[in-house]
Scaffold this motif. Structure first.
Motif, PDB file in Angstrom:
ATOM      1  N   THR A 245       0.834  -1.215   0.000  1.00  0.00           N
ATOM      2  CA  THR A 245       0.000   0.000   0.000  1.00  0.00           C
ATOM      3  C   THR A 245       0.864   1.258   0.000  1.00  0.00           C
ATOM      4  N   ARG A 249       0.805   4.089  -2.927  1.00  0.00           N
ATOM      5  CA  ARG A 249       0.568   5.480  -2.561  1.00  0.00           C
ATOM      6  C   ARG A 249       1.658   6.389  -3.123  1.00  0.00           C
ATOM      7  N   LEU A 262      -6.896   4.762  -8.432  1.00  0.00           N
ATOM      8  CA  LEU A 262      -7.014   4.408  -7.021  1.00  0.00           C
ATOM      9  C   LEU A 262      -7.878   5.371  -6.220  1.00  0.00           C
ATOM     10  N   LEU A 272      -4.439   4.425   2.437  1.00  0.00           N
ATOM     11  CA  LEU A 272      -4.607   3.170   1.701  1.00  0.00           C
ATOM     12  C   LEU A 272      -4.085   2.040   2.569  1.00  0.00           C
ATOM     13  N   ALA A 343      -9.331   2.290   0.299  1.00  0.00           N
ATOM     14  CA  ALA A 343      -8.833   3.670   0.257  1.00  0.00           C
ATOM     15  C   ALA A 343      -9.810   4.533   1.033  1.00  0.00           C
TER      16      ALA A 343
END
Length: 474
Positions: A245, A249, A262, A272, A343
């Motif tokens: 994650t 990101r 995303l 996230l 998210a």
């Protein structure tokens, strides 16, 4: 979805008096829910339509009494009580072990000190983290927990006198407060070293904040040194960051197409995390996240008004391949569980989050209703927090629109500010505790704006409140 959640629904519909009545009010026969498609017909529950309508004793399983109670501050500032049991704390132990073992790479044989800098007492974060870490220790880890809470002097004493005796140290707390702790340690000449890991929750962090914090710690590894946990007072820990994650990101900041895939049009970078699908089931209902989990107060399709998106693990793999990141991500995929992702963009019922304290629209509106304040102001306002470019200091800003034709002098403005702070402390228990612990550093910065009929300059990435109609700028 795991069929265990359909079974949980049937167990709760039989054994929780409040939920039986809730389904009856919504004219739903539990026997009709047999599949994941049927599950979507179940009415989602909220604090307003479920939890606030029933006495506490009707919200948990019949003939049971949860062993632990904790509190959160609601929008009115009145504490809401929650409950947890051994199963939930053991689940917290599983989640924290996964972070310590797989992300922080801590071995069972390594003496490790966990320093909990969350507010202690009746609040959820500190007590739950302490219980979860004790559960990890029972799994054979050489783990020792110190819980100084928000007492800065105690934290410094633990860091200077106790931490050097351990191979690894985990600092746990709210992001802005941990930044304060690290900066204070540097002022005291306390060397933190690369063995220090950071576990944080409560506030959404930026990747710049992560990099600045790691620079203070002398670490160049953003994937295994600092992890943010996504949680809520309702159900404690829900998910956590993983190397995968964090990679997604950070890559999204470099790739607009990936960011759009995303996070959509969200201006501020969302949280996230990955979550264990055997413990919790996430859904997206009208752009808001809802989850199902078997806590001491069982929650079925519970909506906490977080905006966000849910991704299956398969979908994330597809996205990585579509954006040519599969090979680059392989290392982080191997180091992360094959769990789905969520998210989290922000809350729709919160004015702003500051030092992990939710400041609700009602908290500020209560202050505006005071006669000494009301006569000068139109009632329109917006609030946001801002972190300095060095990511070291977080400030709460409240912008207030003056009433048409009003121009208060400096003394009147000071009286209004004092009145608004006093009201905020009265109606928001968590803010009052934060002010008592940290002092004037958490006082809001007030700005009085000329009358414009509620037309404020839009500050992207912040949450704006205008008069009686809150709206969120994601």
């Amino acid at each position: 979805m795991d069929r265990k959640f359909i079974k949980l629904f049937h167990d709760v519909s039989r054994s929780v008096p409040a939920y039986r009545d809730f389904l009856k009010r919504h004219h739903l026969n539990p026997r009709r829910i047999k599949s994941s498609e049927d599950f979507e017909k179940i009415p989602d529950m909220t604090k307003e339509n479920y939890l606030s309508r029933y006495a506490l004793r009707y919200l948990w399983l019949e003939k049971t009494l949860p062993p632990v109670v904790y509190a959160s501050s609601g929008s009115s500032g009145r504490s809401r009580f929650w409950f947890r049991g051994d199963i939930q704390e053991e689940g917290g132990g599983v989640l924290h072990e996964r972070i310590f073992r797989d992300v922080f790479r801590i071995k069972k044989s390594e003496p490790t000190l966990v320093i909990i800098c969350f507010s202690m007492g009746i609040w959820v974060a500190g007590g739950f983290t302490q219980a979860a870490c004790r559960a990890v220790a029972r799994r054979g880890y050489k783990l020792c927990v110190a819980s100084p809470g928000l007492e800065k002097e105690d934290i410094m004493n633990v860091l200077s006198m106790l931490a050097p005796s351990f191979r690894k140290v985990i600092l746990v707390g709210y992001p802005p407060y941990l930044m304060d702790v690290v900066r204070e340690a540097r002022k005291h000449g306390i060397s933190l070293g690369r063995g220090v890991k950071i576990l944080t929750a409560g506030d959404k962090i930026t990747e710049t904040w992560r990099d600045v914090m790691l620079k203070f710690l002398g670490s160049k590894d953003p994937y295994h040194s600092l992890v943010s946990v996504y949680g809520s007072s309702d159900a404690a820990a829900l998910g956590h960051e993983t190397p995968l994650t964090i990679f997604l990101r950070r890559q999204a900041l470099l790739d607009k197409g990936l960011y759009q895939e995303l996070f959509g049009d969200s201006v501020s970078l969302p949280t996230l995390v990955q979550f264990d699908p055997a413990q919790i089931y996430f859904e997206r209902i009208d752009e808001e996240l809802a989850f199902t989990t078997g806590t001491s107060i069982p929650l079925i399709r519970y909506n906490i008004h977080d905006c966000g998106e849910v991704f299956t693990y398969v979908r994330i793999v597809e996205i990585l391949k579509q954006h040519g990141l599969w090979h680059k991500a392989k290392r982080y995929i191997k180091e992360s569980p094959k769990f789905p992702l969520v998210a989290v963009k922000g809350r729709t019922d919160v004015a702003v989050t500051f030092y992990a304290v939710n400041i609700f629209p009602e908290n500020i509106q209560s202050g505006l209703n005071k006669p000494a304040v009301r006569k000068y102001l139109s009632g329109n306002f917006q609030t946001y927090n801002h972190t300095t470019s060095s990511q070291a200091v977080q400030k709460l800003y409240i912008e207030l629109e003056l009433a048409k034709g009003r121009c208060p002098n400096l003394e009147s403005k000071k009286r209004m500010e004092a009145s608004l702070v006093k009201t905020l402390e009265q109606v928001n228990i968590e803010y009052r505790k934060l002010r008592a612990a940290i002092g004037d550093r958490v006082l809001p910065v007030f700005r009085f704006l000329p009358f414009r009929g509620g037309r404020f300059p839009v500050r992207k990435g912040f949450i704006s409140i205008r008069g009686k109609k809150p709206r969120m700028v994601l």
